[in-house]
Motif scaffolding. Structure first.
Motif, PDB file in Angstrom:
ATOM      1  N   THR A 116       0.851  -1.194   0.000  1.00 19.52           N
ATOM      2  CA  THR A 116       0.000   0.000   0.000  1.00 19.52           C
ATOM      3  C   THR A 116       0.884   1.241   0.000  1.00 19.52           C
ATOM      4  OG1 THR A 116      -0.060   0.116   2.414  1.00 19.52           O
ATOM      5  CG2 THR A 116      -1.781  -1.211   1.323  1.00 19.52           C
ATOM      6  N   ALA A 117       0.272   2.400  -0.191  1.00 18.37           N
ATOM      7  CA  ALA A 117       1.021   3.666  -0.180  1.00 18.37           C
ATOM      8  C   ALA A 117       1.686   3.879   1.172  1.00 18.37           C
ATOM      9  CB  ALA A 117       0.083   4.820  -0.508  1.00 18.37           C
ATOM     10  N   ALA A 118       0.960   3.560   2.261  1.00 17.19           N
ATOM     11  CA  ALA A 118       1.507   3.742   3.606  1.00 17.19           C
ATOM     12  C   ALA A 118       2.705   2.818   3.842  1.00 17.19           C
ATOM     13  CB  ALA A 118       0.423   3.477   4.650  1.00 17.19           C
ATOM     14  N   MET A 119       2.585   1.565   3.436  1.00 16.27           N
ATOM     15  CA  MET A 119       3.686   0.607   3.595  1.00 16.27           C
ATOM     16  C   MET A 119       4.900   1.024   2.768  1.00 16.27           C
ATOM     17  SD  MET A 119       1.269  -2.778   3.376  1.00 16.27           S
ATOM     18  CE  MET A 119       2.535  -4.018   3.335  1.00 16.27           C
ATOM     19  N   SER A 120       4.639   1.569   1.589  1.00 12.60           N
ATOM     20  CA  SER A 120       5.729   2.028   0.715  1.00 12.60           C
ATOM     21  C   SER A 120       6.478   3.196   1.339  1.00 12.60           C
ATOM     22  CB  SER A 120       5.172   2.426  -0.649  1.00 12.60           C
ATOM     23  OG  SER A 120       4.542   1.336  -1.265  1.00 12.60           O
ATOM     24  N   LEU A 121       5.728   4.132   1.934  1.00 15.12           N
ATOM     25  CA  LEU A 121       6.361   5.280   2.591  1.00 15.12           C
ATOM     26  C   LEU A 121       7.218   4.832   3.765  1.00 15.12           C
ATOM     27  CD1 LEU A 121       3.486   7.938   2.510  1.00 15.12           C
ATOM     28  CD2 LEU A 121       5.699   8.081   1.343  1.00 15.12           C
TER      29      LEU A 121
END
Length: 445
Positions: free
Chosen positions: A144-149
């Motif tokens: 997800t975007a959060a995990m990627s960040l």
């Protein structure tokens, strides 16, 4: 901090003040300051830099100073320095340093890094593979975007860039790219596969660096992924490395346009015998080719003896022809470099140069006729011979100067070799032939 203030602080042994100042300066400014100082002071200042700043400054200073510092620092200092270098900078260093220093550098690297360095050195010298770095962020499309960040936060500090991340499969095949801006602005639960760009611009490890530079320019990129023949992501090239390539290529073109073998060494650091060697080759070629001029003059020796006035105008005709050819070749070489024209445009170039040379040639011919006939007082026949030759020489020079670089490019040669020295030599030969043919026809000699 300027050089004068720095030297004052050194003389006063105010090292604390020096350290505080230089560690807060911009990296390129510190590198420039070190370059300007003598050996004793430059190494002293370099040793006052903190570990991270020292590594960044090291990548900015000249190869000569890099070599000097590597010879002077001890093994512990060398390890601190090279540990902070990005892998592509370390590869460049190993590639250009003498064997004794290469051994010192590799000794401070772990086994994994040594293997990577050796792998990079196997790529052709001017290829994308030799330019790339492996310090990039890769992501999986299931994240997800959060995990990627979170992954970027964890790994990003030691990466060369974090603005673009590369989406790969389990076998490292490149699937897409995603910008940091998109990760920040999208819903934190959105999966990467839904927000990544699949229209990826990439280059192959064996693509030439000039081609890579043209891709950067065409698409206004800050970085570009490098893949192997199976489209597996093996590295990236960043804009700072491409800027170095552009500067290097421009330097090579300037050298070749002046009939000098290209050199990547600083002029003041270059050995005079090496400089002579780089210059003598083309000078010999041009000198030998210039013998055609002498042969033509000797063939028309009787014409020159019977009409001595013809001799006086030879330098003017040759110089004008050479300058006209140089103008055309310089513009065409630059246009080829910028990819504005290709070999298929050769007839368009001929027509354009024919038009330009006709206008220029007629104007120069009229002005010269007025000068030779009315001011210098030569006969109408001599004035016409010189005038007609001048006009034809300018036309010929501009067409030759326009098409030779295109022919060189088609033959996979550097168009810059067809610059002024070679064009001038060719035009000189043809201008003399035209001159004496017109003279023999009009004067019947």
């Amino acid at each position: 901090m300027n050089k004068k203030l720095l030297q004052t602080l050194i003389e006063n042994k105010d090292f604390k003040q020096i350290k505080n100042n230089i560690n807060n300066m911009n990296i390129p400014d510190v590198a420039e300051l070190i370059e300007e100082l003598d050996n004793t002071y430059s190494l002293l200042i370099f040793r006052l830099l903190n570990k991270i700043t020292a590594a960044r400054v090291f990548s900015y200073i000249s190869r000569a100073n890099q070599k000097k510092f590597l010879l002077l620092v001890n093994e512990k200092e060398l390890k601190k320095l090279t540990d902070e270098l990005f892998l592509d900078d370390k590869v460049d260093l190993v590639e250009e340093m003498p064997a004794n220093l290469v051994k010192k550098i590799l000794k401070t690297s772990d086994e994994k890094e040594r293997k990577l360095i050796n792998q990079f050195l196997k790529y052709p010298k001017d290829s994308a593979g030799s330019l790339m770095t492996i310090e990039f962020i890769d992501l999986k499309k299931e994240l997800t975007a959060a995990m990627s960040l979170e992954r970027i936060k964890k790994l990003g500090y030691n990466k060369e860039t974090i603005y673009t991340s590369y989406v790969i499969t389990n076998t490292r095949v490149l699937e897409g790219i995603i910008e940091l801006k998109d990760l920040v602005l999208e819903d934190s639960n959105e999966k990467i596969e839904n927000i990544m760009s699949k229209n990826v611009i990439y280059v192959n490890t064996h693509d030439d660096q000039e081609y890579v530079a043209s891709i950067f320019k065409k698409y206004d990129l800050l970085s570009i992924p490098v893949v192997d023949n199976e489209k597996r992501l093996v590295g990236i090239i960043t804009i700072d490395d491409i800027m170095d390539v552009v500067e290097l290529e421009n330097t090579e073109d300037i050298h070749r346009m002046a009939a000098i073998e290209p050199s990547h060494t600083n002029y003041l650091d270059e050995n005079i015998f090496i400089l002579a060697k780089r210059r003598i080759i083309w000078l010999l070629v041009l000198m030998i080719s210039a013998t055609f001029t002498g042969l033509i003059l000797s063939r028309y020796e009787e014409a020159l003896e019977s009409v001595v006035a013809l001799t006086f105008f030879i330098p003017m005709l040759m110089d004008t022809g050479g300058n006209a050819g140089s103008q055309a070749s310089t513009l065409i070489i630059r246009s080829i470099t910028l990819e504005e024209i290709q070999f298929k445009d050769i007839f368009k170039v001929i027509l354009k140069e024919l038009g330009v040379s006709s206008i220029v040639g007629i104007i120069l011919a009229i002005l010269n006729f007025l000068r030779i006939y009315f001011i210098q007082g030569y006969s109408i026949k001599i004035s016409l011979i010189v005038t007609m030759t001048l006009m034809l020489t300018v036309m010929l020079a501009k067409i030759v100067g326009g098409i030779l670089p295109l022919i060189a490019k088609k033959a996979k040669l550097d168009p810059a070799i067809m610059a002024s020295p070679l064009v001038t030599t060719i035009v000189d030969t043809f201008s003399l032939i035209v001159y004496f043919r017109i003279a023999t026809l009009i004067l019947k000699i």
